[in-house]
Design a protein around this motif. Structure first.
Motif, PDB file in Angstrom:
ATOM      1  N   THR A   1      49.107  35.514  21.583  1.00  0.00           N
ATOM      2  CA  THR A   1      47.799  35.253  22.174  1.00  0.00           C
ATOM      3  C   THR A   1      47.887  35.438  23.683  1.00  0.00           C
ATOM      4  N   LEU A   2      46.952  36.187  24.247  1.00  0.00           N
ATOM      5  CA  LEU A   2      46.954  36.431  25.692  1.00  0.00           C
ATOM      6  C   LEU A   2      46.730  35.129  26.445  1.00  0.00           C
ATOM      7  N   MET A   3      47.657  34.819  27.364  1.00  0.00           N
ATOM      8  CA  MET A   3      47.569  33.584  28.141  1.00  0.00           C
ATOM      9  C   MET A   3      47.327  33.836  29.618  1.00  0.00           C
ATOM     10  N   ASP A   4      47.756  34.991  30.130  1.00  0.00           N
ATOM     11  CA  ASP A   4      47.641  35.239  31.557  1.00  0.00           C
ATOM     12  C   ASP A   4      47.782  36.733  31.808  1.00  0.00           C
ATOM     13  N   ALA A   5      47.441  37.125  33.026  1.00  0.00           N
ATOM     14  CA  ALA A   5      47.588  38.507  33.457  1.00  0.00           C
ATOM     15  C   ALA A   5      47.909  38.505  34.945  1.00  0.00           C
ATOM     16  N   VAL A   6      48.728  39.454  35.363  1.00  0.00           N
ATOM     17  CA  VAL A   6      49.129  39.556  36.758  1.00  0.00           C
ATOM     18  C   VAL A   6      48.665  40.904  37.299  1.00  0.00           C
ATOM     19  N   HIS A   7      47.952  40.878  38.402  1.00  0.00           N
ATOM     20  CA  HIS A   7      47.451  42.085  39.073  1.00  0.00           C
ATOM     21  C   HIS A   7      46.548  42.930  38.178  1.00  0.00           C
ATOM     22  N   ILE A   8      45.787  42.270  37.310  1.00  0.00           N
ATOM     23  CA  ILE A   8      44.880  42.989  36.419  1.00  0.00           C
ATOM     24  C   ILE A   8      43.484  42.384  36.572  1.00  0.00           C
ATOM     25  N   PRO A   9      42.528  43.182  37.006  1.00  0.00           N
ATOM     26  CA  PRO A   9      41.179  42.642  37.169  1.00  0.00           C
ATOM     27  C   PRO A   9      40.474  42.434  35.834  1.00  0.00           C
ATOM     28  N   GLY A  10      39.610  41.443  35.793  1.00  0.00           N
ATOM     29  CA  GLY A  10      38.707  41.279  34.662  1.00  0.00           C
ATOM     30  C   GLY A  10      39.265  40.634  33.426  1.00  0.00           C
TER      31      GLY A  10
ATOM     32  N   ASP B   1      61.763  32.903  25.964  1.00  0.00           N
ATOM     33  CA  ASP B   1      61.371  31.746  25.162  1.00  0.00           C
ATOM     34  C   ASP B   1      60.278  32.181  24.186  1.00  0.00           C
ATOM     35  N   ASP B   2      59.111  31.576  24.249  1.00  0.00           N
ATOM     36  CA  ASP B   2      57.998  31.954  23.371  1.00  0.00           C
ATOM     37  C   ASP B   2      56.929  32.715  24.142  1.00  0.00           C
ATOM     38  N   THR B   3      57.356  33.485  25.140  1.00  0.00           N
ATOM     39  CA  THR B   3      56.438  34.248  25.980  1.00  0.00           C
ATOM     40  C   THR B   3      56.782  35.729  25.894  1.00  0.00           C
ATOM     41  N   LEU B   4      55.782  36.535  25.604  1.00  0.00           N
ATOM     42  CA  LEU B   4      55.918  37.992  25.553  1.00  0.00           C
ATOM     43  C   LEU B   4      55.289  38.552  26.825  1.00  0.00           C
ATOM     44  N   ILE B   5      56.046  39.365  27.540  1.00  0.00           N
ATOM     45  CA  ILE B   5      55.548  39.968  28.773  1.00  0.00           C
ATOM     46  C   ILE B   5      55.518  41.476  28.576  1.00  0.00           C
TER      47      ILE B   5
ATOM     48  N   LEU C   1      50.753  41.733  31.269  1.00  0.00           N
ATOM     49  CA  LEU C   1      50.020  40.929  30.304  1.00  0.00           C
ATOM     50  C   LEU C   1      51.010  39.901  29.773  1.00  0.00           C
ATOM     51  N   ILE C   2      50.623  38.646  29.768  1.00  0.00           N
ATOM     52  CA  ILE C   2      51.518  37.572  29.351  1.00  0.00           C
ATOM     53  C   ILE C   2      50.923  36.897  28.125  1.00  0.00           C
ATOM     54  N   PHE C   3      51.665  36.966  27.020  1.00  0.00           N
ATOM     55  CA  PHE C   3      51.223  36.429  25.742  1.00  0.00           C
ATOM     56  C   PHE C   3      52.112  35.254  25.348  1.00  0.00           C
TER      57      PHE C   3
END
Length: 133
Positions: A34-43, A113-117, A125-127
């Motif tokens: 599940t998408l949790m965060d984004a870095v340097h990505i608008p919108g 850990d339980d984070t997909l980058i 995109l950080i899931f």
């Protein structure tokens, strides 16, 4: 001087993360995210965006409005969603375009850990691993 070059070369090679390594060891990447965060990505609103990675590194997901499919071993094989009559809110359309833009570029992925980058250039995109009970 030669040893300095060898050390630098070793650091560069160990810092590289290729999709071939992923294809050789797909287990940590498999599953629902599940998408949790984004870095340097608008919108990016994180509204319902998700991704599923299969054992063959094929992907399917939801941008918040449309479905998409592709393959993380071959970013050029990513297929954009079929444009249905489904209308999206403008901010979700922007999110969709941003997610697909990152996935359609040459990507690097890793699991911590339980984070997909998923990284393309300076965008990430950080899931988070989906809790399937």
């Amino acid at each position: 001087m030669k040893s300095g070059f060898l050390i630098l070369l070793l650091l560069v090679l160990t810092g590289c993360f290729t999709n071939q390594q992923i294809a050789d060891q797909p287990a940590p990447y498999q599953g629902d995210w599940t998408l949790m965060d984004a870095v340097h990505i608008p919108g990016i609103t994180m509204r319902d965006a998700s991704i599923h990675i299969a054992t063959d590194m094929s992907i399917s997901g939801f941008t918040g409005c449309h479905l998409f499919t592709g393959n993380l071993n071959k970013p050029e094989a990513l297929t954009v969603p079929m444009q249905h009559d489904l209308m999206c809110l403008p901010e979700i359309e922007q999110q969709e375009a941003s997610i697909l833009s990152v996935l359609s570029q040459p990507t690097r992925i890793k699991v911590v850990d339980d984070t997909l980058i998923i990284k393309a250039s300076d965008q990430q995109l950080i899931f988070e691993k989906a809790d399937i009970s």
